[in-house]
Design an enzyme around this catalytic site. Structure first.
Site, PDB file in Angstrom:
ATOM      1  CB  SER A 122      28.086 -28.300  14.157  1.00  0.00           C
ATOM      2  OG  SER A 122      28.133 -27.017  14.016  1.00  0.00           O
ATOM      3  CE  LYS A 171      26.629 -24.830  11.912  1.00  0.00           C
ATOM      4  NZ  LYS A 171      26.353 -26.425  12.634  1.00  0.00           N
TER       5      LYS A 171
END
Length: 278
Positions: A42, A119
């Protein structure tokens, strides 16, 4: 008898040494730096599957989420951080708290599942976020984008979970060249980083998200292959992340392996050792 006593004493000394070593390691991991193994794609191409990063816990101070979870499924151990330090949960504050900055790559505790996620911090409390045709808008203004060429990787199973990359150039067989468009995105404040595109999908066009006070909005750099704040928690996403759920900032890649195990030395990525996370 003396020999038996000596053996017994030696065994107890070994046990004590192991015990104190574990205590010291636990304190170090809880207060200063936590190792984090990248399990998914990701955050490509900033972070690759198999990167081993050190997370600086001192950057944002400490909360209940600073306590490490101990998960060893092979032996049936699953001790969540909330079981160890849950008494400090609930007020969304931190001890020696520091404010995160936009563009930081952050490890945080998922607000529902409790698992660690990594993230990039995109938006701060009170700001609005929207995706329009794959372009990030913050407070109604599009971010600056520049062409970054093509990101290429070999198609096939990656990492211990054997995850297969998604490719912009269509389904690619094992050993083939998997390609994604890359752009350089500059966030308000000046942080520039790469993002990848795979396909047009619902997360490329969203409604307007307004970040609540005491919360933050996170996205993965591999935009079309990331479960993040664009997806609400009720839809098994991340949603807005509370301040107290931050664990630390990822500062440096210490080690990287492209194989199923870190012991497969022929899969080590020598160009990523001690690389700064930007």
């Amino acid at each position: 008898m003396a020999t038996e006593a000596k053996k017994s004493g030696g065994f107890m000394e070994t046990v004590k040494t192991i015990f104190w070593a574990l205590i010291i390691a636990g304190v170090f991991r809880s207060l200063f730096f936590q190792p984090f193994w990248i399990p998914s794609g990701s955050m490509k191409d900033t972070l690759l599957i198999g990167d081993f990063v050190f997370v600086n816990k001192m950057t944002y101070g400490y909360s209940y989420a600073s306590c490490p979870s101990v998960r060893l499924p092979a032996v049936g151990i699953n001790i969540d951080a909330k079981k160890l330090c849950g008494v400090f949960d609930g007020d969304n504050t931190r001890l020696f708290g520091g404010e995160p900055e936009r563009g930081d790559v952050v490890v945080f505790r998922h607000p529902v599942t409790g698992y660690d996620y990594i993230k990039r911090l995109i938006a701060l409390p009170g700001e609005s976020v929207q995706m329009k045709r794959g372009v990030l808008h913050i407070n109604g203004e599009p971010v600056k984008l520049e062409d970054g060429g093509i990101f290429e990787e070999q198609a096939g199973p990656q990492g211990p979970q054997g995850l297969r990359p998604r490719c912009e150039n269509g389904p690619v067989g094992d050993g083939g060249l998997c390609q994604k468009s890359r752009q350089w995105e500059t966030l308000p404040g000046g942080v520039t980083h790469s993002i990848l595109n795979i396909a047009n999908q619902p997360t490329d066009n969203t409604g307007i998200y307004t970040v609540p006070e005491g919360h933050y909005f996170f996205m993965g750099d591999n935009r079309d292959n990331s479960t993040d704040s664009r997806t609400p928690r009720v839809a098994r996403g991340v949603g807005f992340v509370p301040y107290e759920n931050l664990i630390g900032r990822a500062d440096r890649i210490m080690f990287s392996s492209a194989g199923r195990s870190m012991f497969f030395f022929w899969t080590w990525r020598g160009d990523r050792f001690f690389k700064a996370v930007e």
